[in-house]
Design a protein around this motif. Structure first.
Motif, short mmCIF file in Angstrom:
data_model
loop_
_atom_site.label_atom_id
_atom_site.label_comp_id
_atom_site.label_asym_id
_atom_site.label_seq_id
_atom_site.Cartn_x
_atom_site.Cartn_y
_atom_site.Cartn_z
N VAL A 38 49.16 44.38 45.08
CA VAL A 38 48.05 43.53 45.51
C VAL A 38 46.76 44.35 45.52
O VAL A 38 45.69 43.83 45.16
CB VAL A 38 48.35 42.90 46.89
N GLN A 39 46.85 45.60 45.89
CA GLN A 39 45.67 46.47 45.87
C GLN A 39 45.13 46.60 44.45
O GLN A 39 43.92 46.63 44.25
CB GLN A 39 46.03 47.85 46.45
N GLU A 40 46.01 46.67 43.46
CA GLU A 40 45.58 46.73 42.06
C GLU A 40 44.82 45.47 41.67
O GLU A 40 43.79 45.53 40.99
CB GLU A 40 46.78 46.93 41.14
N VAL A 41 45.30 44.31 42.12
CA VAL A 41 44.61 43.04 41.86
C VAL A 41 43.24 43.07 42.52
O VAL A 41 42.22 42.70 41.90
CB VAL A 41 45.44 41.84 42.36
N ALA A 42 43.18 43.52 43.75
CA ALA A 42 41.90 43.60 44.46
C ALA A 42 40.94 44.54 43.75
O ALA A 42 39.74 44.29 43.69
CB ALA A 42 42.13 44.06 45.90
N GLY A 43 41.48 45.61 43.20
CA GLY A 43 40.66 46.59 42.51
C GLY A 43 39.96 46.07 41.27
O GLY A 43 38.91 46.58 40.88
N VAL A 44 40.54 45.07 40.64
CA VAL A 44 39.93 44.51 39.43
C VAL A 44 39.22 43.19 39.70
O VAL A 44 38.76 42.53 38.77
CB VAL A 44 40.98 44.34 38.29
N THR A 45 39.14 42.80 40.97
CA THR A 45 38.46 41.56 41.34
C THR A 45 37.06 41.91 41.81
O THR A 45 36.89 42.65 42.79
CB THR A 45 39.24 40.82 42.47
N ASP A 46 36.06 41.39 41.11
CA ASP A 46 34.67 41.65 41.47
C ASP A 46 34.38 41.16 42.89
O ASP A 46 34.82 40.07 43.27
CB ASP A 46 33.71 40.95 40.49
N GLY A 47 33.66 41.96 43.64
CA GLY A 47 33.24 41.57 44.99
C GLY A 47 34.31 41.75 46.05
O GLY A 47 34.20 41.22 47.14
N MET A 48 35.34 42.52 45.73
CA MET A 48 36.43 42.69 46.70
C MET A 48 36.76 44.16 46.87
O MET A 48 36.94 44.89 45.89
CB MET A 48 37.66 41.93 46.23
N ASP A 49 36.83 44.58 48.12
CA ASP A 49 37.15 45.98 48.41
C ASP A 49 38.65 46.24 48.44
O ASP A 49 39.09 47.33 48.14
CB ASP A 49 36.55 46.40 49.77
N GLY A 50 39.42 45.27 48.84
CA GLY A 50 40.87 45.46 48.93
C GLY A 50 41.30 45.99 50.28
O GLY A 50 40.58 45.92 51.27
N ILE A 51 42.48 46.55 50.30
CA ILE A 51 43.09 47.03 51.54
C ILE A 51 42.53 48.41 51.85
O ILE A 51 42.52 49.29 51.00
CB ILE A 51 44.62 47.08 51.38
N GLU A 52 42.06 48.57 53.08
CA GLU A 52 41.42 49.82 53.47
C GLU A 52 42.39 50.99 53.54
O GLU A 52 42.12 52.07 53.06
CB GLU A 52 40.72 49.66 54.82
N GLU A 53 43.52 50.77 54.16
CA GLU A 53 44.47 51.87 54.36
C GLU A 53 45.88 51.39 54.05
O GLU A 53 46.32 50.37 54.57
CB GLU A 53 44.40 52.35 55.82
N ILE A 54 46.56 52.15 53.23
CA ILE A 54 47.93 51.82 52.88
C ILE A 54 48.83 52.91 53.47
O ILE A 54 48.83 54.04 52.98
CB ILE A 54 48.13 51.74 51.35
N GLU A 173 42.60 36.29 49.36
CA GLU A 173 41.16 36.57 49.25
C GLU A 173 40.77 36.75 47.78
O GLU A 173 39.75 36.23 47.32
CB GLU A 173 40.79 37.81 50.06
N ALA A 174 41.58 37.48 47.03
CA ALA A 174 41.31 37.69 45.60
C ALA A 174 41.35 36.36 44.86
O ALA A 174 40.50 36.11 43.99
CB ALA A 174 42.33 38.67 45.00
N ALA A 175 42.29 35.52 45.19
CA ALA A 175 42.39 34.20 44.55
C ALA A 175 41.15 33.36 44.87
O ALA A 175 40.62 32.67 44.00
CB ALA A 175 43.65 33.48 44.98
N ASN A 176 40.69 33.42 46.12
CA ASN A 176 39.51 32.65 46.51
C ASN A 176 38.26 33.15 45.80
O ASN A 176 37.40 32.37 45.40
CB ASN A 176 39.31 32.70 48.03
N ILE A 177 38.12 34.47 45.65
CA ILE A 177 36.98 35.04 44.94
C ILE A 177 37.03 34.61 43.47
O ILE A 177 36.03 34.23 42.87
CB ILE A 177 36.94 36.57 45.08
N HIS A 178 38.23 34.65 42.90
CA HIS A 178 38.40 34.25 41.49
C HIS A 178 38.04 32.80 41.28
O HIS A 178 37.45 32.44 40.26
CB HIS A 178 39.84 34.52 41.06
N ASP A 179 38.41 31.93 42.23
CA ASP A 179 38.12 30.48 42.11
C ASP A 179 36.65 30.17 42.31
O ASP A 179 36.19 29.11 41.91
CB ASP A 179 38.95 29.69 43.13
N SER A 180 35.92 31.06 42.95
CA SER A 180 34.50 30.79 43.26
C SER A 180 33.62 30.82 42.05
O SER A 180 33.78 31.38 41.07
CB SER A 180 33.98 31.81 44.27
#
Length: 180
Positions: A38-54, A173-180
Motif C-alpha cells: 500500500v505504501q508503494e501505491v501511495a508513493g506513486v499517487t500524486d498529492g499523497m504522503d503515505g504511511i509515516e512509519e512502518i 485515501e489513494a483511491a479517493n485522490i485518484h477519483d478526484s
C-alpha cells in the motif's frame, strides 16, 4: 510461587513457544508486506504522503507477544497504558485503573487546595490530570483508566489489526485522490 507469578510464567512460556511464534511470524510478515504494498501505491499517487512509519515485523511480533502475555495474566489495561496510550506518567496512571474518577477528583482537588490553589473540584482535578498526564481533560483520563470486557476486546482488536487498518485507510485515501 504465588498464583499470579505462576500465571505470568505460564503466559510467558505460551507466548514465547514455537507454535505461537510461528503464527505471529506468518501474521506479521503478511501485515508488513501488505503495508509495504500500500505504501508503494501511495508513493506513486500524486498529492499523497503515505504511511509515516512502518514498524518492522519483529517489532510488531514483540508487541503482539507482550499483549498476549498481558491479556492472559489479566494485566492488559496496565500494559496498554504503559506501552500504547498517548499519556505522560503512564506508570503512575496504571495505579488508577479501575478507580472511581469522582474519588480522584476529590483527592486531587484537596491536594491542590492544600497547596493554595483555588477552584472547583472538577476544575482542579482537570488541571491536575492535564499537567500530570498530558490529557485534554478529566473525561479523557477517565476513559483511559476505565476498562470493561468490551473495551479490552476492542482495544486488543485495534492493536492486532493496527497495520492492516493503516494500510486500508491509506489505500482508500489513494483511491479517493485518484477519483478526484
Amino acid at each position: 510461587m504465588s498464583p499470579k507469578s505462576m500465571k505470568q510464567q505460564m503466559a510467558k512460556q505460551f507466548v514465547t513457544g514455537e507454535q505461537f511464534n510461528a503464527i505471529l511470524t506468518i501474521f506479521t510478515e503478511i501485515e508488513q508486506e501488505t503495508v509495504e504494498a500500500v505504501q508503494e501505491v501511495a508513493g506513486v499517487t500524486d498529492g499523497m504522503d503515505g504511511i509515516e512509519e512502518i514498524p518492522s515485523a519483529e517489532d510488531r511480533q514483540a508487541i503482539l507477544q507482550e499483549m498476549a502475555q498481558k491479556v492472559i495474566t489479566g494485566e492488559f489495561p496496565e500494559w496498554y497504558l504503559q506501552r500504547m496510550a498517548p499519556i505522560d506518567n503512564a506508570e503512575e496512571a496504571t495505579e488508577y485503573v479501575g478507580e472511581n474518577v469522582e474519588d480522584l477528583v476529590e483527592k486531587w482537588a484537596e491536594n491542590l487546595r492544600d497547596q493554595g490553589v483555588d477552584g472547583g473540584d472538577r476544575e482542579l482535578a482537570t488541571a491536575y490530570a492535564r499537567s500530570r498526564f498530558d490529557v485534554e481533560d478529566l473525561d479523557e483520563f477517565e476513559e483511559l483508566i476505565t476498562w470493561d470486557e468490551e473495551k479490552v476486546q476492542q482495544t486488543m482488536e485495534d492493536v492486532v489489526a493496527g497495520g492492516f487498518t493503516t494500510a486500508q485507510n491509506t489505500a482508500r485515501e489513494a483511491a479517493n485522490i485518484h477519483d478526484s
